[in-house]
Design an enzyme around this catalytic site. Structure first.
Site, PDB file in Angstrom:
ATOM      1  N   GLY A  57       0.818  -1.200   0.000  1.00 37.29           N
ATOM      2  CA  GLY A  57       0.000   0.000   0.000  1.00 37.29           C
ATOM      3  C   GLY A  57       0.857   1.257   0.000  1.00 37.29           C
ATOM      4  N   ALA A  60       1.571   3.336   2.474  1.00 40.42           N
ATOM      5  CA  ALA A  60       2.485   3.460   3.614  1.00 40.42           C
ATOM      6  C   ALA A  60       3.735   2.612   3.411  1.00 40.42           C
ATOM      7  CB  ALA A  60       1.775   3.059   4.901  1.00 40.42           C
ATOM      8  N   LYS A 115      -5.020  19.447  -6.564  1.00 36.86           N
ATOM      9  CA  LYS A 115      -5.751  19.871  -5.361  1.00 36.86           C
ATOM     10  C   LYS A 115      -5.118  21.169  -4.855  1.00 36.86           C
ATOM     11  CE  LYS A 115      -6.556  18.437  -0.554  1.00 36.86           C
ATOM     12  NZ  LYS A 115      -6.279  17.381   0.448  1.00 36.86           N
TER      13      LYS A 115
END
Length: 507
Positions: free
Chosen positions: A12, A14, A77
């Protein structure tokens, strides 16, 4: 004993962020890194928002921004737009504010004192040109702007599963990280309580000198093997569940260059637009809202279309581990802990902790006691500041339509550190000196956008006539720049299409 073999448990975002940070830092030090990833456990995959510091991280890993955008369905963003966080009767049914990524008041002295004189207009509109750019759904840069450079500050929205794959490729190809697909079925400990070896289902016993636990909420090493207790923060942050869904969008749909965060009766809804879908999640407190009610609310938000898509409910254990580094094991990501996703802090804390560990990685076991003490102090401080900042969004709200909002203002639920800050900022406009650690997760500009976005009533400071004239000139310059940027910057979707076609200039 020298540390020469490191294991990262879990993939993932992390796990692979950790593998890249450590791989880069230890590449020339004859230390091997092995990432062990279960083939049976899917990643949570809902952490799709980042903060601007991720740009520096990706650049340091040698990842092309163009490749990253193309491979991970990335959009830009520039802000979080908070909608409906204030009382509709007092502030209107469409009340909102922006937590922008450009610092406020960039062309002179802080304009907060000027805003407090006339707080009717939006704070972010007065102090930053980025407000207008976001409201016009424009990109933060041009196709001719080099990779990772910016005209307006930005981070990314991304497909978390694809991001993990990109990080995995980078770690293996550039930093020599070994990847093993296997389940950890048992852990062997030394007599002193440190981890001796892992028992894997496919290749038996594997010994390492140091272990990084990125196994998610299960925390199979730090929590289960080393028995590090959990610090519960549910009495301060009430949100502990989320209903999540992915919604396809039209190829020509407008892509907002910000995360939408829309408050509801017992929490809020995130809405993150990628190029071909939206990631939507309704987060809530199950002490204030039943699961079925939460699904009904999300269905209304999606205009009655929830049943057309596959959705799931995720429980969230709110808090963090009492220690993040115990013996020869460090936890990162969800294995460290979890606080609600209101400011995209999960990836941010993982990135910060992994980078900090890489820069202060022990070369021998003799160094670990001192380094672990410092690491634990630093990360505890960081997690507590995130608790405070997240709580501030709720306790400043003047909504009275449910017990959720009323109870969030109960002083017994507000951390003492936040109470002290708010008491100070009731009398004085915040300044950077109010935050006295270099390990602050959020800077004064972050507090300013949220405080005054939520109409916090700081005592109005006196402004001299000359200072008032200069402040108004500064505000005019910001508005002029906003008008210019709205003419020059492309639409968000237009820039993304050009990146996929041509790519950015290399730095």
């Amino acid at each position: 004993m020298n540390i020469q073999k490191v294991a990262v448990i879990g993939g993932g975002t992390a796990g692979w962020l950790a593998a890249n940070h450590l791989g880069k830092a230890l590449l020339s030090k004859n230390v091997s890194i092995t990432l062990i990833e279960s083939p049976d456990i899917p990643t949570i995959g809902v952490g799709e928002g980042t903060v601007p510091t991720i740009r520096k991280t990706l650049h340091s890993f040698g990842i092309s921004e163009t490749e990253f955008i193309k491979r991970c369905d990335v959009t830009f963003k520039q802000s979080i737009k908070f909608q409906n966080w204030l009382d509709k009767r007092l502030h209107g049914p469409t009340n909102f504010y922006h937590h922008l990524f450009d610092p406020p008041s960039p062309m002179g002295d802080d304009l907060s004192a000027l805003w407090l004189q006339t707080p009717m207009q939006e704070y972010s509109k007065l102090v930053s040109s980025q407000h207008a750019v976001c409201e016009a759904n424009l990109a933060p840069k041009l196709i001719t702007t080099p990779e990772y450079q910016a005209i307006q500050g930005y981070a990314y929205h991304l497909n978390a599963a694809k991001f993990a794959l990109l990080l995995a490729d980078n770690a293996q190809q550039k930093f020599g990280v070994t990847h093993i697909k296997a389940n950890v079925v048992d852990t062997k400990l030394h007599l002193d309580g440190s981890i001796d070896a892992l028992i894997l289902d496919t290749c038996g016993e594997q010994k390492f000198d140091f272990y990084i636990d990125c196994s998610g909420f299960e925390s199979i090493l730090l929590a289960k093997a080393l028995k590090v207790p959990f610090v519960d923060k549910s009495q301060q942050l009430f949100v502990n569940k989320a209903v999540v869904v992915q919604v396809p969008t039209e190829s020509d749909a407008i892509i907002p260059p910000y995360t939408k965060a829309t408050a509801h009766q017992a929490g809020w809804i995130w809405d993150i637009a990628l190029s071909s879908r939206r990631g939507v999640g309704l987060v809530y407190s199950n002490a204030h809202l039943e699961d079925e009610q939460a699904q009904q609310k999300l269905n209304r938000y999606l205009q009655g279309r929830l049943d057309q898509y596959s959705y799931r409910t995720i429980p969230m254990n709110v808090g963090y581990r009492k220690q993040f580094w115990a013996k020869n094991c460090v936890a990162l990501g969800l294995a460290q802990g979890f606080l609600e996703p209101i400011e995209a802090t999960s990836i941010m804390l993982t990135d910060f902790a992994a980078g900090y560990l890489a820069n202060r990685f022990p070369t021998s076991t003799a160094q670990m006691a001192a380094l672990s003490e410092r690491f634990n102090q630093t990360m505890t401080y960081a997690w507590e500041r995130v608790v405070e900042f997240a709580k501030m969004h709720y306790c400043l709200s003047d909504r009275t339509d449910s017990d959720f909002w009323i109870e969030n203002r109960d002083p017994q639920t507000i951390p003492e550190g936040l109470q002290n800050k708010l008491a100070l900022w009731n009398e004085y406009v915040p300044m950077s000196e109010d935050l006295f650690s270099k390990f602050e997760v959020f800077n004064v500009e972050n507090y300013l956008y949220v405080l005054y976005g939520m109409k916090y009533a700081t005592k109005t400071p006196q402004i001299g006539e000359l200072s008032l004239i200069e402040a108004k000139k500064h505000a005019d310059r910001i508005q002029q720049r906003a008008n210019l940027l709205c003419q020059q910057l492309p639409s968000h979707r237009d820039l993304l299409q050009k990146i996929h076609q041509f790519g950015f200039q290399k730095v």
